[in-house]
Design a protein around this motif. Structure first.
Motif, mmCIF file in Angstrom:
data_model
loop_
_atom_site.group_PDB
_atom_site.id
_atom_site.type_symbol
_atom_site.label_atom_id
_atom_site.label_comp_id
_atom_site.label_asym_id
_atom_site.label_seq_id
_atom_site.Cartn_x
_atom_site.Cartn_y
_atom_site.Cartn_z
ATOM 1 N N ASP A 41 48.443 30.904 25.996
ATOM 2 C CA ASP A 41 49.624 30.179 26.484
ATOM 3 C C ASP A 41 48.838 28.073 26.283
ATOM 4 O O ASP A 41 49.972 27.303 26.341
ATOM 5 C CB ASP A 41 48.937 29.853 28.106
ATOM 6 C CG ASP A 41 49.682 31.347 28.927
ATOM 7 O OD1 ASP A 41 50.454 31.776 28.230
ATOM 8 O OD2 ASP A 41 49.431 30.676 30.364
ATOM 9 N N GLY A 42 48.120 28.018 25.831
ATOM 10 C CA GLY A 42 47.622 26.485 25.405
ATOM 11 C C GLY A 42 47.600 26.221 24.008
ATOM 12 O O GLY A 42 48.628 25.422 23.944
ATOM 13 N N GLU A 43 47.945 27.382 23.292
ATOM 14 C CA GLU A 43 48.290 27.617 22.021
ATOM 15 C C GLU A 43 49.787 27.060 22.285
ATOM 16 O O GLU A 43 50.607 25.976 20.546
ATOM 17 C CB GLU A 43 47.577 28.204 21.396
ATOM 18 C CG GLU A 43 46.179 28.361 20.808
ATOM 19 C CD GLU A 43 45.760 29.586 19.894
ATOM 20 O OE1 GLU A 43 46.580 30.523 19.661
ATOM 21 O OE2 GLU A 43 44.993 29.955 19.586
ATOM 22 N N ARG A 44 50.869 28.062 23.011
ATOM 23 C CA ARG A 44 51.846 27.902 22.537
ATOM 24 C C ARG A 44 51.999 26.443 23.162
ATOM 25 O O ARG A 44 53.153 25.644 23.009
ATOM 26 C CB ARG A 44 52.676 29.068 23.780
ATOM 27 C CG ARG A 44 52.473 29.925 22.854
ATOM 28 C CD ARG A 44 53.593 31.492 24.116
ATOM 29 N NE ARG A 44 52.775 31.713 25.874
ATOM 30 C CZ ARG A 44 51.751 32.315 24.925
ATOM 31 N NH1 ARG A 44 52.091 33.169 24.744
ATOM 32 N NH2 ARG A 44 51.104 32.427 26.570
ATOM 33 N N ARG A 45 51.813 25.694 24.218
ATOM 34 C CA ARG A 45 51.890 24.657 24.384
ATOM 35 C C ARG A 45 51.723 23.810 23.944
ATOM 36 O O ARG A 45 52.688 22.664 23.916
ATOM 37 C CB ARG A 45 51.250 23.899 25.939
ATOM 38 C CG ARG A 45 52.070 24.974 27.032
ATOM 39 C CD ARG A 45 51.307 24.477 28.485
ATOM 40 N NE ARG A 45 50.620 25.109 29.412
ATOM 41 C CZ ARG A 45 49.931 25.651 29.164
ATOM 42 N NH1 ARG A 45 48.285 24.069 28.848
ATOM 43 N NH2 ARG A 45 49.187 26.713 30.397
ATOM 44 N N SER A 46 51.212 23.666 22.426
ATOM 45 C CA SER A 46 50.278 22.725 22.047
ATOM 46 C C SER A 46 51.411 22.824 20.695
ATOM 47 O O SER A 46 52.339 21.436 20.514
ATOM 48 C CB SER A 46 48.816 23.219 21.419
ATOM 49 O OG SER A 46 48.163 22.616 21.827
#
Length: 50
Positions: A41-46
């Protein structure tokens, strides 16, 4: 594979253990799945913010 010591308050440990049991997983497997999801999820947000 790395080992990580994680200190949880007693109440949170019991809640996590119960959630893992309800998901028919060990507590370790359940925690690994949560960390994987959080990282993804963090990678997608980035990527979306870039």
């Amino acid at each position: 594979m790395k080992h990580v010591n994680l200190r949880l308050p007693d109440d949170l440990h019991e809640q996590a253990r119960a959630a893992a049991e309800a998901d028919d997983r060990s507590l370790n497997s359940w925690l690994v799945s949560l960390v994987r999801r959080a990282v993804a999820d963090g990678e997608r947000r980035s990527v979306q913010e870039a």
